[in-house]
Write a protein that holds these residues in place. Sequence first.
Motif, short mmCIF file in Angstrom:
data_model
loop_
_atom_site.label_atom_id
_atom_site.label_comp_id
_atom_site.label_asym_id
_atom_site.label_seq_id
_atom_site.Cartn_x
_atom_site.Cartn_y
_atom_site.Cartn_z
N ARG A 128 4.58 49.78 17.99
CA ARG A 128 4.24 51.14 18.44
C ARG A 128 2.98 51.04 19.28
NH1 ARG A 128 4.98 56.64 16.73
NH2 ARG A 128 3.15 57.89 17.25
N VAL A 129 3.02 51.64 20.46
CA VAL A 129 1.88 51.62 21.38
C VAL A 129 1.33 53.04 21.50
CG1 VAL A 129 1.10 51.09 23.73
CG2 VAL A 129 2.91 49.71 22.67
N GLU A 130 0.04 53.16 21.24
CA GLU A 130 -0.65 54.44 21.39
C GLU A 130 -1.83 54.26 22.33
OE1 GLU A 130 0.22 56.22 16.91
OE2 GLU A 130 -1.72 55.29 17.34
N ALA A 131 -2.12 55.31 23.09
CA ALA A 131 -3.28 55.30 23.98
C ALA A 131 -4.19 56.45 23.60
CB ALA A 131 -2.84 55.42 25.43
N GLU A 132 -5.47 56.14 23.50
CA GLU A 132 -6.46 57.15 23.11
C GLU A 132 -7.42 57.40 24.27
OE1 GLU A 132 -10.10 57.85 19.90
OE2 GLU A 132 -8.83 56.08 19.75
N ASN A 133 -7.57 58.66 24.61
CA ASN A 133 -8.61 59.04 25.56
C ASN A 133 -9.91 58.97 24.77
OD1 ASN A 133 -10.60 60.72 26.86
ND2 ASN A 133 -8.97 61.51 28.16
#
Length: 183
Positions: free
Chosen positions: A94-99
């Motif tokens: 699972r790939v998540e991106a956080e600002n």
Amino acid sequence: MQKEYKSVEESQVVISELMLPSHSNFNGKIHGGYILSLLDQIAFACASKHSRAYCVTASVDTVDFLKPIEIGELVTMKASVNYIGRSSMVIGIRVEAENIQTGKVKHCNSSYITMVAKDDAGNSVEVPGLILKTDNQVRRFAKSIKRRKMKIKRSKEFHETDFLSDKYLHIEEEYKAKIQLDS
């Protein structure tokens, strides 16, 4: 002596990396090829941790790019073993991106990569079984079995040799294609 079974948690891997301008494509988004490279690295780490052996990528089964990743976002990849064969393992990622300025997290990618454990001579080696402790782990294992069966069916269809063009005439009616066979 290697364990006969290992829990999913024992081989989970999490990595985080800040996305830099050098990782971007011409549109200013993070290049999909760069993400694929990271996916392969974390799949290797997870599979090797589970098997305690050198692992190779057998197939990239599914890569769903759901949302673009921006320069400056912190990308976190979470990998775990979803399925075990004799020498193969399906690694779910699972790939998540956080600002990092707002703290907003988005799910950007889900991937399934099949890895195979090898010995020093390059022969496939048996891997420990998987202890499933939660409903989610059982669901992931069962879905991996289903994807594996579909993959086998697709492979058989791909290698069909009894092609009859008449069988595929519906293509012209249902899809944007025109059949013009040279006789």
